[in-house]
Structures are given as structure tokens and as C-alpha cells.
Design a protein around this motif. Structure first.
Motif, PDB file in Angstrom:
ATOM      1  N   ILE A 177     -13.337   2.615   4.021  1.00 20.92           N
ATOM      2  CA  ILE A 177     -13.180   3.765   3.128  1.00 20.92           C
ATOM      3  C   ILE A 177     -13.251   5.068   3.909  1.00 20.92           C
ATOM      4  O   ILE A 177     -12.433   5.974   3.720  1.00 20.92           O
ATOM      5  CB  ILE A 177     -14.250   3.729   2.027  1.00 20.92           C
ATOM      6  CG1 ILE A 177     -13.940   2.621   1.022  1.00 20.92           C
ATOM      7  CG2 ILE A 177     -14.344   5.077   1.314  1.00 20.92           C
ATOM      8  CD1 ILE A 177     -15.017   2.430  -0.027  1.00 20.92           C
ATOM      9  N   LEU A 178     -14.211   5.180   4.796  1.00 20.76           N
ATOM     10  CA  LEU A 178     -14.381   6.421   5.545  1.00 20.76           C
ATOM     11  C   LEU A 178     -13.161   6.709   6.410  1.00 20.76           C
ATOM     12  O   LEU A 178     -12.695   7.848   6.488  1.00 20.76           O
ATOM     13  CB  LEU A 178     -15.643   6.353   6.407  1.00 20.76           C
ATOM     14  CG  LEU A 178     -15.997   7.630   7.175  1.00 20.76           C
ATOM     15  CD1 LEU A 178     -16.212   8.794   6.206  1.00 20.76           C
ATOM     16  CD2 LEU A 178     -17.250   7.414   8.032  1.00 20.76           C
ATOM     17  N   GLY A 179     -12.608   5.674   7.036  1.00 19.41           N
ATOM     18  CA  GLY A 179     -11.420   5.863   7.850  1.00 19.41           C
ATOM     19  C   GLY A 179     -10.245   6.363   7.024  1.00 19.41           C
ATOM     20  O   GLY A 179      -9.539   7.298   7.415  1.00 19.41           O
ATOM     21  N   ALA A 180     -10.025   5.749   5.853  1.00 18.11           N
ATOM     22  CA  ALA A 180      -8.917   6.155   4.989  1.00 18.11           C
ATOM     23  C   ALA A 180      -9.131   7.564   4.447  1.00 18.11           C
ATOM     24  O   ALA A 180      -8.182   8.354   4.355  1.00 18.11           O
ATOM     25  CB  ALA A 180      -8.768   5.163   3.840  1.00 18.11           C
ATOM     26  N   LEU A 230      -4.687   1.614   9.857  1.00 15.97           N
ATOM     27  CA  LEU A 230      -4.735   0.367   9.104  1.00 15.97           C
ATOM     28  C   LEU A 230      -4.590  -0.844  10.015  1.00 15.97           C
ATOM     29  O   LEU A 230      -5.408  -1.768   9.960  1.00 15.97           O
ATOM     30  CB  LEU A 230      -3.637   0.357   8.039  1.00 15.97           C
ATOM     31  CG  LEU A 230      -3.529  -0.927   7.207  1.00 15.97           C
ATOM     32  CD1 LEU A 230      -4.822  -1.193   6.450  1.00 15.97           C
ATOM     33  CD2 LEU A 230      -2.339  -0.862   6.251  1.00 15.97           C
ATOM     34  N   GLU A 231      -3.562  -0.844  10.851  1.00 16.74           N
ATOM     35  CA  GLU A 231      -3.227  -2.043  11.605  1.00 16.74           C
ATOM     36  C   GLU A 231      -4.080  -2.223  12.861  1.00 16.74           C
ATOM     37  O   GLU A 231      -4.443  -3.362  13.203  1.00 16.74           O
ATOM     38  CB  GLU A 231      -1.742  -2.029  11.968  1.00 16.74           C
ATOM     39  CG  GLU A 231      -0.840  -2.076  10.745  1.00 16.74           C
ATOM     40  CD  GLU A 231       0.630  -2.143  11.106  1.00 16.74           C
ATOM     41  OE1 GLU A 231       0.958  -2.444  12.270  1.00 16.74           O
ATOM     42  OE2 GLU A 231       1.476  -1.900  10.217  1.00 16.74           O
ATOM     43  N   LYS A 232      -4.412  -1.136  13.534  1.00 15.91           N
ATOM     44  CA  LYS A 232      -5.137  -1.246  14.798  1.00 15.91           C
ATOM     45  C   LYS A 232      -6.648  -1.175  14.648  1.00 15.91           C
ATOM     46  O   LYS A 232      -7.385  -1.648  15.513  1.00 15.91           O
ATOM     47  CB  LYS A 232      -4.677  -0.146  15.768  1.00 15.91           C
ATOM     48  CG  LYS A 232      -3.177  -0.168  16.069  1.00 15.91           C
ATOM     49  CD  LYS A 232      -2.749  -1.481  16.707  1.00 15.91           C
ATOM     50  CE  LYS A 232      -1.256  -1.453  17.055  1.00 15.91           C
ATOM     51  NZ  LYS A 232      -0.789  -2.748  17.620  1.00 15.91           N
ATOM     52  N   GLU A 233      -7.092  -0.582  13.558  1.00 14.07           N
ATOM     53  CA  GLU A 233      -8.540  -0.442  13.373  1.00 14.07           C
ATOM     54  C   GLU A 233      -9.047  -1.305  12.217  1.00 14.07           C
ATOM     55  O   GLU A 233      -9.824  -2.240  12.417  1.00 14.07           O
ATOM     56  CB  GLU A 233      -8.898   1.030  13.166  1.00 14.07           C
ATOM     57  CG  GLU A 233      -8.567   1.904  14.375  1.00 14.07           C
ATOM     58  CD  GLU A 233      -8.951   3.359  14.174  1.00 14.07           C
ATOM     59  OE1 GLU A 233      -9.958   3.603  13.472  1.00 14.07           O
ATOM     60  OE2 GLU A 233      -8.253   4.249  14.697  1.00 14.07           O
ATOM     61  N   LEU A 275     -11.355  -3.952   2.472  1.00 19.36           N
ATOM     62  CA  LEU A 275     -10.756  -2.623   2.383  1.00 19.36           C
ATOM     63  C   LEU A 275     -11.652  -1.636   1.642  1.00 19.36           C
ATOM     64  O   LEU A 275     -11.447  -0.420   1.726  1.00 19.36           O
ATOM     65  CB  LEU A 275      -9.392  -2.706   1.698  1.00 19.36           C
ATOM     66  CG  LEU A 275      -8.286  -3.379   2.503  1.00 19.36           C
ATOM     67  CD1 LEU A 275      -7.036  -3.557   1.642  1.00 19.36           C
ATOM     68  CD2 LEU A 275      -7.956  -2.587   3.760  1.00 19.36           C
ATOM     69  N   ALA A 276     -12.645  -2.166   0.919  1.00 13.56           N
ATOM     70  CA  ALA A 276     -13.556  -1.308   0.164  1.00 13.56           C
ATOM     71  C   ALA A 276     -14.930  -1.194   0.810  1.00 13.56           C
ATOM     72  O   ALA A 276     -15.870  -0.719   0.183  1.00 13.56           O
ATOM     73  CB  ALA A 276     -13.707  -1.840  -1.263  1.00 13.56           C
ATOM     74  N   THR A 331       0.806  -1.214   0.000  1.00  9.66           N
ATOM     75  CA  THR A 331       0.000   0.000   0.000  1.00  9.66           C
ATOM     76  C   THR A 331       0.840   1.264   0.000  1.00  9.66           C
ATOM     77  O   THR A 331       1.828   1.357   0.736  1.00  9.66           O
ATOM     78  CB  THR A 331      -0.955   0.030   1.211  1.00  9.66           C
ATOM     79  OG1 THR A 331      -1.675   1.273   1.213  1.00  9.66           O
ATOM     80  CG2 THR A 331      -0.209  -0.127   2.523  1.00  9.66           C
ATOM     81  N   PRO A 332       0.447   2.256  -0.817  1.00 11.66           N
ATOM     82  CA  PRO A 332       1.120   3.554  -0.795  1.00 11.66           C
ATOM     83  C   PRO A 332       0.395   4.561   0.089  1.00 11.66           C
ATOM     84  O   PRO A 332       0.832   5.714   0.200  1.00 11.66           O
ATOM     85  CB  PRO A 332       1.047   3.984  -2.258  1.00 11.66           C
ATOM     86  CG  PRO A 332      -0.273   3.446  -2.704  1.00 11.66           C
ATOM     87  CD  PRO A 332      -0.469   2.142  -1.956  1.00 11.66           C
ATOM     88  N   ILE A 333      -0.726   4.183   0.670  1.00 11.05           N
ATOM     89  CA  ILE A 333      -1.468   5.095   1.556  1.00 11.05           C
ATOM     90  C   ILE A 333      -1.380   4.575   2.996  1.00 11.05           C
ATOM     91  O   ILE A 333      -0.637   3.665   3.272  1.00 11.05           O
ATOM     92  CB  ILE A 333      -2.927   5.293   1.095  1.00 11.05           C
ATOM     93  CG1 ILE A 333      -3.725   3.985   1.155  1.00 11.05           C
ATOM     94  CG2 ILE A 333      -2.955   5.862  -0.322  1.00 11.05           C
ATOM     95  CD1 ILE A 333      -5.215   4.181   0.906  1.00 11.05           C
ATOM     96  N   TYR A 334      -2.138   5.182   3.883  1.00  6.92           N
ATOM     97  CA  TYR A 334      -2.023   4.967   5.328  1.00  6.92           C
ATOM     98  C   TYR A 334      -0.632   5.420   5.785  1.00  6.92           C
ATOM     99  O   TYR A 334       0.087   4.697   6.474  1.00  6.92           O
ATOM    100  CB  TYR A 334      -2.267   3.502   5.714  1.00  6.92           C
ATOM    101  CG  TYR A 334      -3.541   2.928   5.160  1.00  6.92           C
ATOM    102  CD1 TYR A 334      -4.775   3.329   5.652  1.00  6.92           C
ATOM    103  CD2 TYR A 334      -3.509   1.993   4.122  1.00  6.92           C
ATOM    104  CE1 TYR A 334      -5.956   2.808   5.130  1.00  6.92           C
ATOM    105  CE2 TYR A 334      -4.681   1.465   3.603  1.00  6.92           C
ATOM    106  CZ  TYR A 334      -5.902   1.879   4.106  1.00  6.92           C
ATOM    107  OH  TYR A 334      -7.054   1.365   3.587  1.00  6.92           O
ATOM    108  N   GLU A 335      -0.277   6.640   5.382  1.00  3.68           N
ATOM    109  CA  GLU A 335       1.053   7.158   5.646  1.00  3.68           C
ATOM    110  C   GLU A 335       1.219   7.563   7.112  1.00  3.68           C
ATOM    111  O   GLU A 335       0.275   7.940   7.780  1.00  3.68           O
ATOM    112  CB  GLU A 335       1.347   8.390   4.770  1.00  3.68           C
ATOM    113  CG  GLU A 335       1.213   8.145   3.284  1.00  3.68           C
ATOM    114  CD  GLU A 335      -0.127   8.571   2.736  1.00  3.68           C
ATOM    115  OE1 GLU A 335      -1.147   8.374   3.441  1.00  3.68           O
ATOM    116  OE2 GLU A 335      -0.156   9.104   1.613  1.00  3.68           O
TER     117      GLU A 335
END
Length: 422
Positions: free
Chosen positions: A336-339, A58-61, A330-331, A46-50
Motif C-alpha cells: 500500500i505504501l509503495g502504491a 509493481l513488477e520489480k518490487e 497487495l493490501a 489493474t488501472p493503477i501502477y501507471e
């Protein structure tokens, strides 16, 4: 032997990477069936969740929720950046070691689907949620669904309401003639009227091309269409702004730095919905005092470039059921709202249009209301090679003496050559 970036891009264009896959075998028979139980150890690229906040999200939620639903799946995360993503995917493709689940940009699906690097998804995924009509277009290739959108990144014009009021300007420009006139009127005392250059030049020119009624490629992706007058006029408009003194390529700001509209060094600028988050964190008084507005660029038509991040499944995952389950998860609206919140991006689901996040972020709200005007880059299997050439080919027309017509013609020749190698 070290794989260099140029040779990797050529490999995608010429098909040698596809040959690497072919040597290992293709199809669900070799990789396993996606209809089995979701289990096994998989990798997500992944290039997001920077940053720390993105990693926590990403990892905890998100992945914590996924593990609850699929306890027999272990997900390893490989973080990268968009600057390195293409090379990382291509290296894995050439070596036959692609991650099971990949996140990639809008326009990237046709090149990798054409090489059978990614797997088609069930069409039922396209109707699982209330997607905006245009959102799923970049997820398809040759009529089949290969990806799902996670977040969108739109390109809009943000302007200083206080500058407009001081100048007696009562409405936003409806076309390029008005935009040029307003930009000239607002340029004074070291301030430029319009900054189109602080976003990527490729994406900026594409937005103007679409607003001028132009297209990048034919429907089958085999012919460049941007070489007509619409593409030339889009590039020429930048030259005209610079000639007027109301735009300056040298005054563009770097990503993450306070933008020109934030500092007051520009009255208008091309930007993304993510600027809202940046302003909130860096110059919150601009939002508190309602000094920023936004509109969709228009000339022959209104056009809003729709970029973003899609999630797809590698064709040769050893655990395709687990990979497909992660793609689907992930979709989901919650993921989506979290990202979208974390990045200041646009969630491409009508289900989320009434959320507090969308209503608070006025740039996101405008983007969702304007999805009927959304246009996407890409559209050809040769896109990964062509996209790298757009900025260096067009830039000499802006910073040097090359004509817009010659620059567009040169880009057209490069695109035709890249398509011819597919």
C-alpha cells in the motif's frame, strides 16, 4: 458481434452478464477451493501502477516480494486505465473470462458482487491491519467483505495562502456562505476565486452533496436520496458561483496539466491529495515557500469524498488460493505504501500515518486526519449504470439554462429506472 459500451452497461444493469456466468456455473465448487495451496498461473487486472515507474514498482518490487512468499504462483499483469476498466471487466464477465484478481474503484463492489462476479473474502482480512473505520465500508456488500483497499483518493479544497494573505483573509471558509463570499473577494484581474470543476463533475457534486448533509442512496441501495433539497442545493451552488463570476466551467484544467492554483489563475480549487506530487514535480517553489494550504469542504457538515482503488478476487478463478493470496499481499502495508507514494494517494491504514511519506505530503496528512469526515460514492448494485449518467445529466444545468431542480429530478428518474432493472 462487437460489444459497445452502452450495451455493456445495460448488460450489467439488466443482468444478462450474470446469465453468462450462470451458464458456466458459479461458486467455489466449480472454480476450486481457496483453501488449497497457492499455486498456478493467474492474471491481475489493474488501472493503477501507471507508466514506467508504476510498472517497475509493481513488477520489480511488489510482485518480486510476492513471488518470494509464493514461488509456485505466476502472475501476469493486464494494465488498463480507469476510462477503460469497466468495459474491460464487463466484456470479460460476459465472456466468462474474468482475470483472477481485479482492481476496481470505490462504489464498484456492490454491482459486481450482486452479479456474483467476485468472491467474498474471509472476514479476518478486515482485521489483519489497522484500517480506518470508514475505509472498509466500500469493500462490503450485503454485510460481507469482498475487497480490500489499496489506495484512497480524497477530494479536498486546496488554496493559495499568499492570495488569502494579500486579501486579508485569515481563516478558511467554514460553510458555503463563507466560501461564496471569499471566492467573490478573491476574484479579480482574470483570476477566479474558486475552481470546483477541474475534478470530475460527478465527484465534485457528490462532495458538495455530502457536505450539505445529503446522501446518494438508501441503506439498501434501492432508493435515490439525492433528489431532495440537499442535492438540488449542491448543484445550485455551482450555478451561484458562476453567476458571481467567481467560478468558470470553461476554465477547468485537464488532468496532469498545471492546475489553476499552481498557475495562480484560481485562489481555491477542489482537487485530490495527488496534487501534492504534481506540484512537487511542476512548481516546487510553491511548496518550498509554503504557499499552499488545504481544508475539508463543509456546510451542514464537513465532508471529504473518499475514492480510490480496491482489490478483489474473481468468483470463478481456476486458482482461487493463489488469487486470494495476491489480494491479501497487495493490501499489505508495504504494498500500500509503495502504491500511495507512486500516485500521491492516501494509505488507508493507521499503521502508516506516522510514515515520512504521510508527514511530508500535507494533503495526504490532512486526509488521514479527516477520515471521520470521509464519504464514498456508490451504494447501489445499479451504480455502474448510474455513475455514467451523472455528469451528462448535471452538466446542462451548469453550462446551459436548465434549473438545478430539473437536472436533479431527471437524474433521479434515471437512477430509479436503473435500480428497477436490477
Amino acid at each position: 458481434m462487437e460489444l459497445k459500451r452502452r450495451s455493456l452497461l445495460a448488460a450489467i444493469g439488466a443482468g444478462t452478464a450474470a446469465a453468462a456466468i450462470g451458464g458456466c456455473g458459479t461458486g467455489s465448487t466449480a472454480a476450486g477451493s481457496a483453501d488449497g495451496p497457492a499455486e498456478g498461473e493467474i492474471t491481475l487486472l489493474t488501472p493503477i501502477y501507471e507508466g514506467a515507474d508504476g510498472k517497475k514498482l509493481l513488477e520489480k518490487e511488489i510482485l518480486t516480494g510476492f513471488r518470494k512468499k509464493y514461488p509456485d504462483v505466476k502472475v501476469n499483469v493486464d494494465y488498463t486505465t480507469y476510462a477503460q476498466l469497466n468495459e474491460k471487466i464487463t466484456t470479460g464477465l460476459a465472456g466468462g473470462l474474468l482475470p483472477d484478481v481485479l482492481m476496481m474503484g470505490v462504489g464498484w463492489i456492490p454491482p459486481f458482487a450482486a452479479k456474483k462476479a467476485i468472491a467474498p473474502l474471509p472476514e479476518t482480512f478486515a482485521t489483519a491491519h489497522d484500517y480506518e473505520a470508514r475505509v472498509l465500508e466500500p469493500s462490503r456488500y450485503d454485510g460481507r467483505l469482498y475487497a480490500l483497499p489499496v489506495v484512497l483518493d480524497t477530494r479536498i479544497v486546496v488554496y493559495r495562502k499568499d492570495h488569502f494573505t494579500e486579501a486579508g483573509i485569515r481563516k478558511t471558509p467554514a460553510d458555503w456562505a463563507e466560501l461564496r463570499a471569499v471566492a467573490k473577494q478573491l476574484t479579480k484581474d482574470g483570476r477566479i476565486g474558486f475552481d470546483p470543476f477541474s475534478i470530475d463533475l460527478r465527484q465534485c457534486w457528490e462532495t458538495f452533496l455530502f457536505a450539505n448533509g445529503g446522501q446518494l442512496f438508501s441503506a439498501d441501495g434501492r432508493k435515490p436520496l439525492f433528489t431532495d433539497s440537499r442535492g438540488v442545493e449542491a448543484l445550485q451552488f455551482f450555478k451561484d458561483l458562476i453567476k458571481d463570476g467567481s467560478a468558470d466551467y470553461a476554465k477547468k484544467t485537464d488532468a496532469g496539466a498545471p492546475s489553476n492554483v499552481q498557475t495562480g489563475r484560481a485562489s481555491m480549487m477542489m482537487t485530490t491529495s495527488a496534487l501534492w506530487n504534481q506540484v512537487r514535480d511542476q512548481t516546487p517553489d510553491l511548496l518550498k515557500d509554503d504557499k499552499l494550504g488545504a481544508f475539508v469542504l463543509a456546510n451542514r457538515r464537513p465532508a471529504m469524498l473518499q475514492g480510490g482503488t480496491l482489490v478483489t478476487q474473481a468468483a470463478r478463478s481456476k486458482h482461487p488460493a493463489a488469487a486470494r493470496a495476491l489480494v491479501e499481499y497487495l493490501a499489505t502495508p508495504e504494498s500500500i505504501l509503495g502504491a500511495a507514494k507512486q500516485r500521491g494517494s492516501v494509505p488507508g491504514l493507521k499503521d502508516l500515518s506516522d510514515t515520512g511519506y504521510v508527514k511530508e505530503n500535507k494533503f495526504v496528512d490532512l486526509s488521514l486526519r479527516s477520515m471521520g469526515d470521509a464519504c464514498s460514492e456508490g451504494g447501489t448494485a445499479a451504480w455502474m449504470e448510474i455513475r455514467e449518467k451523472i455528469k451528462p445529466t448535471l452538466e446542462p444545468a451548469i453550462v446551459g439554462g436548465q434549473s438545478a431542480k430539473d437536472a436533479i429530478a431527471e437524474l433521479g428518474h434515471l437512477a430509479e429506472a436503473a435500480i428497477g432493472r436490477m
